[in-house]
Write a protein that holds these residues in place. Structure first.
Motif, mmCIF file in Angstrom:
data_model
loop_
_atom_site.group_PDB
_atom_site.id
_atom_site.type_symbol
_atom_site.label_atom_id
_atom_site.label_comp_id
_atom_site.label_asym_id
_atom_site.label_seq_id
_atom_site.Cartn_x
_atom_site.Cartn_y
_atom_site.Cartn_z
ATOM 1 N N ARG A 1 -4.455 6.841 -2.054
ATOM 2 C CA ARG A 1 -3.959 5.506 -1.706
ATOM 3 C C ARG A 1 -3.877 4.653 -2.969
ATOM 4 O O ARG A 1 -4.756 4.689 -3.828
ATOM 5 C CB ARG A 1 -4.910 4.851 -0.705
ATOM 6 N N CYS B 1 0.869 -1.179 0.000
ATOM 7 C CA CYS B 1 0.000 0.000 0.000
ATOM 8 C C CYS B 1 0.904 1.226 0.000
ATOM 9 O O CYS B 1 1.816 1.328 0.832
ATOM 10 C CB CYS B 1 -0.908 0.006 1.227
ATOM 11 N N ARG C 1 0.861 5.594 -0.171
ATOM 12 C CA ARG C 1 0.005 6.768 0.009
ATOM 13 C C ARG C 1 0.703 8.002 -0.543
ATOM 14 O O ARG C 1 1.840 8.291 -0.190
ATOM 15 C CB ARG C 1 -0.318 6.965 1.492
ATOM 16 N N ASP D 1 -3.178 0.530 -3.841
ATOM 17 C CA ASP D 1 -2.943 -0.841 -3.415
ATOM 18 C C ASP D 1 -2.428 -1.649 -4.593
ATOM 19 O O ASP D 1 -3.032 -1.617 -5.681
ATOM 20 C CB ASP D 1 -4.232 -1.467 -2.880
ATOM 21 N N GLU E 1 -1.120 -1.793 6.276
ATOM 22 C CA GLU E 1 -2.499 -1.586 5.849
ATOM 23 C C GLU E 1 -2.956 -2.547 4.758
ATOM 24 O O GLU E 1 -4.108 -2.476 4.314
ATOM 25 C CB GLU E 1 -2.678 -0.143 5.372
#
Length: 226
Positions: free
Chosen positions: A67, A30, A32, A69, A109
């Motif tokens: 974000r 993940c 950010r 992923d 996360e």
């Protein structure tokens, strides 16, 4: 296919891939960014980097909050999903790219949800679930069913003896980064859950809701598998 063992994957994470975590099948990260625009720039750059490497990103999802992923794995001819040396190489490339674009890794996360079905005959049950979840592309892969595009959770068939109904046959397997599992378990217990079995921790811990419905919190630790 140059499959990498789970032990070797965990060693690579410890040694040179701190942004990444092993989940049920894929390597996951993940990242950010400060906003969705910065995150989108990383997505585009990651796609170019993967194309240059000749090895695709298995999954990449952009969130409106900046974000991103990412999941990496390689798919064999039967549809099985494995981590290979090329996935590890691409993971290092994407981490370096994220740093250059000022994205921050949040490895704790990452998460993956699988649905587990107790069955005495997965060969009989598998085609139904493959068709339901995957449509025309659906087919069982050994003891699992995957949606080709990862729109819905994977299903895996847990071998059990035949038994009379009713009995809970479905349960959720929630895969988390190892450092996140303990906190998530504590939150579930504080919310009214009970601890059913932690004898296999840190590989998995079995919890139950107030009505006795079970779920597992899983990590890649202490597992001897590809």
């Amino acid at each position: 296919m140059d499959k990498v063992s789970n032990t070797a994957v965990l060693a690579a994470i410890d040694a040179r891939l701190p942004d990444w975590r092993r989940l049920a099948q894929p390597l996951a990260a993940c990242f950010r960014g400060p906003d969705a625009v910065a995150a989108a720039a990383f997505v585009a750059a990651a796609a170019r980097a993967a194309a240059d490497a000749g090895h695709p990103v298995h999954g990449i999802r952009l969130g409106g909050d900046g974000r991103v992923d990412v999941t990496l794995c390689s798919v064999d001819e039967e549809g099985g999903r494995w981590i290979t040396a090329r996935d590890l190489e691409l993971a290092a490339t994407l981490s370096a790219l994220a740093r250059r674009l000022d994205l921050t890794a949040a490895p704790g996360e990452v998460a993956q949800l699988e649905m587990a079905l107790d069955t005495a005959d997965h060969a009989a049950a598998g085609p139904f679930w493959a068709a339901l979840l995957g449509g025309a592309d659906g087919r069982p892969v050994r003891d699992s069913v995957f949606d080709t595009h990862d729109r819905v959770p994977a299903v895996w068939f847990q071998q059990t003896d035949a038994h009379p109904l009713p009995r809970q046959r479905w349960h959720m397997d929630l895969w988390l980064a190892p450092e996140a599992a303990r906190e998530r378990i504590a939150a579930a217990l504080a919310a009214g859950g009970t601890l059913v079995d932690d004898s296999e921790a840190p590989s998995f811990v079995v919890l139950a809701d107030p009505e006795g419905n079970k779920a597992c919190v899983c990590t890649a630790l202490a597992r001897d598998r590809p």
